[in-house]
Write a protein that holds these residues in place. Structure first.
Motif, short mmCIF file in Angstrom:
data_model
loop_
_atom_site.label_atom_id
_atom_site.label_comp_id
_atom_site.label_asym_id
_atom_site.label_seq_id
_atom_site.Cartn_x
_atom_site.Cartn_y
_atom_site.Cartn_z
N CYS A 1 0.85 -1.21 0.00
CA CYS A 1 0.00 0.00 0.00
C CYS A 1 0.88 1.25 0.00
O CYS A 1 0.63 2.20 -0.76
N VAL A 2 1.90 1.24 0.85
CA VAL A 2 2.78 2.42 0.95
C VAL A 2 3.52 2.64 -0.38
O VAL A 2 3.62 3.76 -0.88
N LYS A 3 4.00 1.55 -0.97
CA LYS A 3 4.73 1.66 -2.26
C LYS A 3 3.81 2.21 -3.35
O LYS A 3 4.19 3.11 -4.11
N LEU A 4 2.59 1.67 -3.43
CA LEU A 4 1.66 2.11 -4.48
C LEU A 4 1.22 3.56 -4.23
O LEU A 4 0.97 4.31 -5.17
N ALA A 5 1.16 3.95 -2.97
CA ALA A 5 0.84 5.35 -2.65
C ALA A 5 1.95 6.27 -3.14
O ALA A 5 1.70 7.33 -3.72
#
Ligand code: NAP
Length: 242
Positions: A18-22
């Motif tokens: 999630c953090v990477k895609l954000a």
């Protein structure tokens, strides 16, 4: 704006995805099952990356639950579609076959394998219509090599690997890619009962991996740059198995 759904986005590898895609500018749909507080922490981390998201509670192992949550989102968001799907939610319930109970088999198959069908088939049509989609399945070394004590988990993950390769061929012409990432031992709640100091000598890199080291390849597979990669299974295991 790309919409990305990460199942099991509340903790561990799913949270790191999630953090990477954000960071890549996606709007996140963070799925969780029971740990609302952890899902809210993930949403906070997504916002700290300058992006936004929302929390979507459903149990990936229950078809009706998946359908009502995802179809509800689709109805509330006319004109938008989820173009990145990370099928990450998973559990293990280890036991030797001779002692394995029905529920240990069924829970692991439902959560790790049947969930792939329940979630993916709801999103694929929009990806095909829009001629862009990225499906990334988090599988495991266990599904490639087979690990004793994990016959249920190895069977489920091997099933998802087969599904990845087959589905990739179904949808390739419409610019939808389907790939799998196979982690080895990664430091998360799932492995907190495994003694790293005892196992690390088996791993060429001499350590367990971190969730961010899995999320990096998930982010790449979700990106436009990975447009010619499909049906692949990519190991992230410190050299343990290739
Ligand atoms: P984890 O830290 O235990 O987190 C599991 C995540 O899955 C949580 O977000 C949990 O939600 C969610 N989840 C579990 N059952 C669910 C259900 N029925 N419906 C919806 N969400 C559910 O695990 P992890 O280590 O990050 O594992 C993530 C994936 O990587 C799994 O597919 C796992 O098999 C795979 N994997 C992990 C390793 C490793 O070494 N850690 C190695 C190979 C593969 P709640 O927070 O709500 O409980």
């Amino acid at each position: 704006m790309k919409y990305a759904l990460v199942t099991g986005g509340s903790r561990g590898i799913g949270r790191a995805c999630c953090v990477k895609l954000a960071e890549m500018g996606c709007h996140l749909l963070i799925n969780y099952h029971s740990n609302k507080e952890a899902a809210e922490e993930t949403l906070q981390m997504v916002r700290e990356k300058g992006s936004d998201g929302e929390i979507l509670k459903f149990d990936v192992s229950i078809q009706e639950d998946v359908e009502s949550a995802i179809n509800g989102w689709i109805e509330r968001n006319e004109g938008k579609y989820i173009s990145v799907l990370v099928n990450n939610a998973g559990i293990r319930k280890d036991a030797l076959v001779m002692w394995m109970k029905d529920d240990e088999w069924q829970d692991v198959i439902n959560t790790n394998l049947n969930s792939f069908l329940y979630v993916t088939r709801l999103l694929i049509q929009d990806m095909l219509i829009n001629k862009f989609g990225r499906i990334i399945n988090v599988v495991s070394l266990s599904g490639l090599k087979g690990l004793p004590g994990q016959v249920n988990y190895s069977a489920a993950k091997a099933g998802v690997i087969g599904a990845t390769k087959a589905m990739a061929q179904e949808v390739a012409r419409k610019k939808v890619t389907v790939n799998a990432v196979a982690p080895g031992f990664i430091r998360t709640d799932m492995t907190k009962d495994i003694d790293e100091s005892q196992l690390k000598s088996m791993i060429p890199m001499g350590r367990f991996g971190n969730p961010e080291e899995v999320a990096g390849i998930v982010g790449f597979l979700a990106s436009d740059e990975a447009s010619y990669i499909t049906g692949a299974v990519i190991n992230v295991n410190g050299g343990l198995y290739t």
